[in-house]
Design an enzyme around this catalytic site. Structure first.
Site, PDB file in Angstrom:
ATOM      1  N   THR A  28      12.470   4.707 -71.861  1.00 42.45           N
ATOM      2  CA  THR A  28      11.861   5.886 -71.242  1.00 42.45           C
ATOM      3  C   THR A  28      12.479   7.069 -71.989  1.00 42.45           C
ATOM      4  O   THR A  28      13.648   7.006 -72.394  1.00 42.45           O
ATOM      5  CB  THR A  28      12.160   5.989 -69.729  1.00 42.45           C
ATOM      6  OG1 THR A  28      13.569   6.074 -69.549  1.00 42.45           O
ATOM      7  CG2 THR A  28      11.620   4.765 -68.974  1.00 42.45           C
ATOM      8  N   HIS A  29      11.707   8.105 -72.195  1.00 42.86           N
ATOM      9  CA  HIS A  29      12.154   9.255 -73.008  1.00 42.86           C
ATOM     10  C   HIS A  29      12.554   8.818 -74.426  1.00 42.86           C
ATOM     11  O   HIS A  29      13.351   9.488 -75.075  1.00 42.86           O
ATOM     12  CB  HIS A  29      13.326   9.996 -72.360  1.00 42.86           C
ATOM     13  CG  HIS A  29      13.165  10.239 -70.890  1.00 42.86           C
ATOM     14  ND1 HIS A  29      12.628  11.394 -70.382  1.00 42.86           N
ATOM     15  CD2 HIS A  29      13.440   9.450 -69.811  1.00 42.86           C
ATOM     16  CE1 HIS A  29      12.594  11.322 -69.053  1.00 42.86           C
ATOM     17  NE2 HIS A  29      13.072  10.140 -68.681  1.00 42.86           N
ATOM     18  N   SER A  89       4.826   4.102-102.525  1.00 37.64           N
ATOM     19  CA  SER A  89       4.922   5.494-102.951  1.00 37.64           C
ATOM     20  C   SER A  89       4.809   5.531-104.465  1.00 37.64           C
ATOM     21  O   SER A  89       5.264   4.631-105.158  1.00 37.64           O
ATOM     22  CB  SER A  89       6.265   6.072-102.519  1.00 37.64           C
ATOM     23  OG  SER A  89       6.602   7.173-103.334  1.00 37.64           O
ATOM     24  N   LYS A 142       9.548   2.276-101.207  1.00 42.78           N
ATOM     25  CA  LYS A 142       8.800   2.675-100.026  1.00 42.78           C
ATOM     26  C   LYS A 142       7.661   1.721 -99.683  1.00 42.78           C
ATOM     27  O   LYS A 142       6.978   1.205-100.554  1.00 42.78           O
ATOM     28  CB  LYS A 142       8.197   4.077-100.219  1.00 42.78           C
ATOM     29  CG  LYS A 142       9.211   5.195-100.175  1.00 42.78           C
ATOM     30  CD  LYS A 142       9.758   5.455 -98.776  1.00 42.78           C
ATOM     31  CE  LYS A 142       8.755   6.094 -97.876  1.00 42.78           C
ATOM     32  NZ  LYS A 142       8.909   7.488 -97.637  1.00 42.78           N
ATOM     33  N   TYR A 146     -35.402  21.339 -74.314  1.00 46.30           N
ATOM     34  CA  TYR A 146     -34.845  21.153 -75.651  1.00 46.30           C
ATOM     35  C   TYR A 146     -34.579  22.483 -76.337  1.00 46.30           C
ATOM     36  O   TYR A 146     -35.406  23.388 -76.316  1.00 46.30           O
ATOM     37  CB  TYR A 146     -35.805  20.322 -76.512  1.00 46.30           C
ATOM     38  CG  TYR A 146     -35.313  20.098 -77.934  1.00 46.30           C
ATOM     39  CD1 TYR A 146     -34.495  19.017 -78.245  1.00 46.30           C
ATOM     40  CD2 TYR A 146     -35.640  20.986 -78.955  1.00 46.30           C
ATOM     41  CE1 TYR A 146     -34.032  18.818 -79.532  1.00 46.30           C
ATOM     42  CE2 TYR A 146     -35.182  20.795 -80.253  1.00 46.30           C
ATOM     43  CZ  TYR A 146     -34.370  19.709 -80.530  1.00 46.30           C
ATOM     44  OH  TYR A 146     -33.908  19.522 -81.816  1.00 46.30           O
TER      45      TYR A 146
END
Ligand code: ARG
Length: 444
Positions: free
Chosen positions: A139-140, A261, A267, A301
């Site tokens: 949580t958080h 990358s 990466k 319309y």
């Protein structure tokens, strides 16, 4: 005028629906004796030819013909001559476009539903594999209590289940046929609206001609369901992005859904997940665009409504890609369960279990148990240890009612196993939910 007026660059995507609606219309005109049987047959065959041409060569984009409806009718006239002019009897482009667009959105809903079902199957399969795999629950984004990975994945199964039901609701609500409303007021010709509705798979004709040509709430229902669904996908994508980061290291994403990358050889970037996260913003933008287009339009319309299609087409495309990307990601990600379990042991995730143990074994009120546990966590923290690494003497110094049985409550396995309430994270509960979900989708 030519440039601002033309919708053919995008509404050519409606060609299949436009042909189907015209076929239903001309069959009805013939059956009702509004056009002769000969003309009806000539028109119908001509429409088949136009459709075959579109299929083979694409829809020609002549801006002078404005939209898909005029493009098809003009090609029909080239093919069959003046009889083509009878197709538009008892019809207007206003009810025509409303019908075509409903058909398109209905198909889009069916496609989304199939995609979401595939995603659910992937979630269920992986959840079944990991009913016992322990990870930190947050949580958080702070470690809270241990949970099982299967439980975490099944949370998304539930979200997608509700998304599917939103599309299904919208589909039922929108499945009424506007064809025959004509320009806005209905028609004096003896048409059979029930017949065209049935031929096009609608439950019934719409009941108010003004509403039929003015309303686009079916498209907004679709976009709202799409936006909500994309928010769910975006949250799942975000979790994969976080889990794939080196400090977490909870997952190895599929190579097929990652990129390298151009400068940093080490990466592996979670591009597909990031795009799913990004696409949800665009889908919400599509919803906003159409809501604002429709706001304050007087009946019936208005040409503003020609702008209804690009946001719906865009959202449908982005949502389809997002669902496919997340399905692949869920199916093929490697979960690094050792890293997850280790992380679950950090951060005193079983502190609540100590408090619960004090309540159950020593009949201490929860608030007091919470306080005692806080003291134990503080001591463990100051010694740089896990909770279950404190000695019994140390724990008893904090509260003498603690005894050796407490250690069995402090492991992450004991913690998750204890949370066996309905819908809880205990492996036995997760297996129940997975079995129910498999059953609901007819898996195996
Ligand atoms: N291209 C138009 C649209 O997409 C078709 C309806 C045109 N109707 C009209 N009265 N101009 O909305």
């Amino acid at each position: 005028m030519r440039e601002i007026n033309a919708s053919i660059p995008f509404d050519k995507a409606l060609w299949r629906q436009d042909i189907a609606a015209s076929q239903a219309h001309v069959a009805m005109l013939g059956a009702q004796g509004i056009v002769s049987a000969d003309d009806a047959q000539t028109i119908s065959r001509g429409l088949d030819t136009v459709a075959a041409e579109y299929e083979a060569n694409g829809v020609p984009e002549n801006w002078d013909l404005e939209d898909i409806h005029m493009t098809t009718e003009s090609r029909l006239a080239e093919l069959i001559g003046p009889a083509a002019g009878r197709l538009h009897t008892a019809r207007s482009r206003n009810d025509q476009v409303a019908t075509d667009f409903r058909l398109w959105v209905r198909d889009a809903m069916d496609q989304v539903d199939a995609g979401l079902e595939a995603l659910q199957r992937a979630l269920i399969t992986r959840a079944g594999e990991h009913a016992d795999s322990i990870m930190p629950g947050f949580t958080h984004l702070q470690t809270a209590q241990p949970v099982t990975l299967g439980h975490h994945l099944m949370a998304y199964y539930e979200m997608i289940r509700r998304d599917r039901s939103r599309f299904a609701d919208a589909r039922v609500r929108m499945n009424e046929c506007p064809l025959g409303a004509a320009a806005l007021a209905g028609t004096g010709f003896p048409i059979d609206r029930a017949a065209t509705a049935q031929a096009l798979g609608f439950a019934k004709p719409t009941d108010n001609s003004l509403d039929s040509v003015s309303d686009r709430d079916f498209a907004l229902d679709y976009l709202q369901a799409a936006a909500q669904c994309s928010l769910h996908l975006s949250r799942l994508a975000e979790e994969f992005i976080i889990w794939a980061s080196q400090p977490f290291g909870f997952v190895a994403l599929p190579d097929a859904l990652s990129t390298g990358s151009s400068i940093m050889p080490q990466k592996k970037n979670p591009d597909a997940a990031e795009l799913v996260r990004g696409h949800s913003g665009r889908i919400v933008g599509c919803l906003t665009a159409l809501m604002i287009t429709m706001k304050g339009l007087p009946l019936a319309y208005s040409k503003d409504m020609q702008d209804d299609k690009p946001p719906v087409f865009e959202a449908a495309n982005l949502l389809g890609l997002s669902i496919a990307a997340m399905t692949g990601m869920v199916a093929d990600t490697v979960f690094r369960t050792g890293r997850m379990r280790n992380a679950a042991e950090l951060g005193y995730a079983t502190a609540t279990d100590l408090a619960d143990w004090l309540v159950r074994q020593a009949d201490i009120p929860f608030r007091e148990a919470h306080h005692i546990t806080g003291a134990a966590v503080k001591l463990a923290e100051s010694e740089g240890k896990a909770l279950d690494a404190l000695t019994l003497d140390q724990l008893r110094a904090i509260d003498s009612r603690i005894d050796a049985r407490v250690y069995s409550a402090l492991s992450v396995e004991a913690s998750v196993a204890a949370r066996a309430s309905h819908g809880g994270t205990a492996p036995e509960q997760v297996r129940l939910r997975v079995a129910a979900a498999r059953n609901a989708l007819g898996m195996e």
